[in-house]
Design an enzyme around this catalytic site. Structure first.
Site, short mmCIF file in Angstrom:
data_model
loop_
_atom_site.label_atom_id
_atom_site.label_comp_id
_atom_site.label_asym_id
_atom_site.label_seq_id
_atom_site.Cartn_x
_atom_site.Cartn_y
_atom_site.Cartn_z
CG HIS A 61 0.04 -0.07 2.43
ND1 HIS A 61 0.17 -0.27 3.24
CD2 HIS A 61 0.14 1.75 2.94
CE1 HIS A 61 0.62 -0.20 4.51
NE2 HIS A 61 0.08 1.04 4.36
CG ASP A 64 -0.40 -3.93 3.23
OD1 ASP A 64 0.46 -3.42 1.30
OD2 ASP A 64 -0.10 -3.35 3.53
CB SER A 79 3.04 2.05 6.37
OG SER A 79 2.32 1.96 7.23
#
Length: 744
Positions: free
Chosen positions: A82, A113, A182
């Site tokens: 992402h 992911d 992230s």
């Protein structure tokens, strides 16, 4: 009845489904003494050269920022999927401020992911990868990243637990994870990576999650590289159909346009305008729209000059707003209406529609008129979509026409259909009078209301199930109609998409067929495709696996997504059979001769011959298009190293669809889902092949278990009537006993 039938049938079904790939023995390395623990300060100094900041670059500059870390000296970088988005140019910033462009997305996995990026660099400092299967609760850890796009930072905490989130094992960590963190590494105190930071808790700032690093190792071992030039086209809007203005990130998958990040216009305004010509005089536009955050705004734009002048009809703050934009700033805006509506459903898909006439504009939500205006400030121009602020918005089924209103049902048909469905609609106009009567005995009235509500909820559940079953039967009817055609005329791609839509009514088949046609156009004029079967297969392999990154499922083999062709096209990941269907149909659409599906035991492959008498060769689509001989495949897939003759023959399209259904049923059994979840697949299977005795026996067993005696009797009676001559007498006796028990 004894469980013999269920066990027998489960075994039969699993035996016919594609088996999970065999794991190869791994040699165990010689154990080494673990490195000594370090302080957080020592780790920060050691790790900093291996950290990177990842920026998504848009037309107006940076659209998004995340973290990553170097895992190989030659420029291989790990992060979350992402973080990199789709169709975006990516820039890597090193710890010393130097920057690199990403040359290849080396691997990606939407289920995990995770992503691997490749930059052209050498001599970089890589972080060692630990073993996330050996983590211990309470173990001290450190996490590093670039929160909010700032400089690299480090935070110390502990590993709280291992949790299952959306069918995935995740590491829960007691450290704050901010936007931009992230993709950063979570490490033990020896400096070994245990996971990749990914999710921030909604409950507390001091809580986050990380993807276990062992999942990353799977991507390293089995990459699916996509050159950056090709990555930039994945999910990108077709420039022949759409023109964007004022930035934001607009992507498209399966007919759903998604917009993220604020635009560069005042208030985060951004436009996505259709190139379709708007009718003169009166016209209508409409689209289905969903917002992830109702504090933002998104909807329809029309009468646009292609720049800052246009009308907007959009959802904003849970209301419907109609605005005329005459320029780039707030002083150029005129809010013509801002109204609430019970017809608008926050957080759900809503249909917005606008009718533009020379002297008035009428706006609707879900078929209900909410605004009527005599404003004539703007007319003509283009129409499309608009978005404001930071909300993520989704759009689908955008259309332009002269009359897009939902047409009334034929009165006779409507009357006939309504007579089949009981009405449960209360009369709201008498609520005040009703309340006065109920207040005479509130306690009793409350009990009665609760009972009535529960009854209505039960009826609503029945109606929802009736709606689902109606949809499934409609899809079954369409599949049977397609399969009734002569074999060369059957559109297997459409059949496979109908199978996906059988489970998910929102699958937009037309959009996926359009995506497939785009793939055909990519290769239609390629000289290798026209040069014969062998050159064409080599070109297809490069296009499929090297340029577009299609690959076999790495770990979540029984996930239903791997059997849905729409998700295989979106995620570029699937089972041998779903990847083979796409490959063979692409070859067929390009006119490549001699390419067909081969139903090997336990593993579907693609076969090809260079001419009618040519030697059969195999493409293992699950293993990145690896070319294998029949002998090699037999040694890998059978105990005696030989295939039955029919395993090497081209398979019919109906048989392909039945094998896909067996895989879906196998996934239900593998994931310990309710047996009832397999019934829709069994019903579809038997509609396609009514003579399938094993599936009919399974359905009889499940029907009996759930008290559907009439259906179970129907299936058992069929098994008795069609019992093969010379079959085991004891099995016939058991069927007779079973039938007598069902008749009691």
């Amino acid at each position: 009845m004894r469980p013999f039938y269920l066990l027998l049938l489960t075994g039969l079904l699993l035996g016919q489904a594609d088996a999970a790939p065999k794991s190869k023995p791994v040699s165990k390395p010689v154990a080494k003494a673990p490195p000594a623990a370090r302080t957080a300060a020592e780790l920060a100094e050691m790790i900093r050269p291996s950290l990177v900041k990842i920026s998504q670059m848009g037309r107006e500059g940076t659209d998004g920022i995340g973290s990553g870390f170097i895992i190989r000296e030659d420029g291989l970088i790990a992060t979350n999927l992402h973080v990199i988005g789709e169709a975006r140019r990516l820039q890597i910033e090193m710890h010393d401020g130097t920057t690199h462009e990403v040359s290849t997305v080396q691997a990606s996995d939407s289920h995990l992911d995770l992503a691997l990026l490749k930059i052209e660099a050498k001599g970089l400092k890589a972080l060692p990868l630990g073993d996330s299967s050996k983590v211990r609760q309470g173990e001290p850890i450190v996490a590093m990243g670039a929160p909010e796009g700032l400089g690299f930072s480090i935070v110390q905490g502990v590993l709280s637990a291992t949790r299952e989130i959306e069918d995935r094992q995740m590491l829960q960590v007691a450290v704050p994870i901010e936007q931009g963190n992230s993709g950063g590494p979570m490490l033990d105190m020896q400096g070994r990576v245990l996971g990749l930071l990914t999710l921030k808790s909604l409950k507390t700032d001091n809580l986050g999650f990380a993807v276990p690093v062992n999942e990353l190792k799977t991507l390293i071992e089995k990459p699916n590289p996509v050159p950056m030039s090709r990555w930039l086209t994945i999910g990108a809007l077709n420039p022949k159909l759409w023109k964007t203005h004022l930035g934001a990130q607009w992507t498209q998958h399966a007919g759903v346009i998604r917009s993220e990040f604020p635009g560069s216009g005042f208030g985060g305004r951004a436009l996505c305008l259709s190139t379709q010509k708007v009718p003169e005089e009166s016209f209508e536009i409409a689209a289905n729209i969903r917002l992830d955050d109702e504090s933002g705004a998104a909807g329809l734009a029309f009468c646009s000059d292609g720049g800052d002048k246009h009308y907007g009809f959009y959802a904003s703050g849970g209301k419907l707003r109609f605005t005329r934009f005459n320029g780039p700033d707030v002083y150029s805006w005129t809010i013509l209406a801002d109204v609430p509506s019970d017809a608008y459903k926050p957080g759900e898909w809503n249909v917005l529609r606008v009718r533009v006439e020379p002297e008035r504009i009428v706006c609707f939500v879900n078929g209900k008129k909410v605004v009527e205006s005599d404003d004539t400030g703007l007319r003509g121009g283009s129409a499309g979509l608009c978005k404001f602020r930071t909300t993520v918005a989704q759009f689908r089924n955008f259309r332009i026409g002269t009359d897009l209103s939902e047409k009334a049902l034929d009165p006779e048909v409507a009357s006939k259909m309504r007579s089949k469905v009981e009405e449960f609609v209360a009369d709201a106009t008498s609520s005040e009078k009703t309340l006065e009567g109920l207040l005479e005995s509130p306690a009793a009235a409350k009990r009665v209301l609760v009972e009535q509500r529960r009854k209505l909820e039960e009826e609503a559940t029945k109606l929802r199930e009736l709606e689902r079953e109606l949809h499934r039967r409609a899809m079954t009817k369409e599949i049977l109609a397609e399969l009734a055609k002569p074999e060369p005329e059957i559109n297997l791609l459409r059949c496979a998409l109908l199978l996906a839509r059988h489970d998910n009514p929102e699958v937009d088949i037309a959009s996926y067929l359009t995506s497939f046609r785009a793939m055909v156009l990519d290769l239609k004029e390629d000289p290798e495709i026209k040069a014969g079967t062998i050159p064409a297969v080599k070109r297809l392999n490069r296009y499929f696996f090297e340029e577009n990154g299609f690959h076999g499922s790495r770990g979540d083999y029984s996930n239903l997504s791997n059997s849905y062709l729409n998700e295989v096209i979106d995620d570029r990941e699937g089972l041998p059979i779903t990847l083979s269907v796409l490959y063979v149909e692409l070859a067929s659409a390009l006119g490549v001769q001699g390419v067909f599906g081969v139903p090997l035991p336990g593993k579907f492959m693609v076969g090809f011959r260079d001419g009618p008498e040519g030697e059969l060769q195999l493409v293992d689509v699950f293993e990145h298009g690896k070319l294998v001989t029949v002998e090699q495949a037999a040694l890998d897939l059978t105990e005696d190293g030989r295939f039955p003759e029919d395993a090497l023959a081209p398979i019919t399209k109906q048989a392909v669809l039945l094998r896909m259904l067996r895989n879906l049923m196998s996934s239900v059994f593998d994931n310990s889902r309710s047996l009832r979840e397999s019934l829709p697949y069994l019903n579809l299977f038997l509609a396609i092949d009514p003579k399938a005795a094993p599936e009919r026996l399974t359905r009889a067993q499940i029907r009996q278990r759930f008290g559907e005696k009439a259906g179970a009797r129907e299936d058992v009676n069929w098994l008795i009537d069609n019992f093969p001559e010379g079959g085991p007498p004891e099995l016939m006796q058991q069927l007779d006993v079973w039938m007598r028990a069902l008749q009691e």
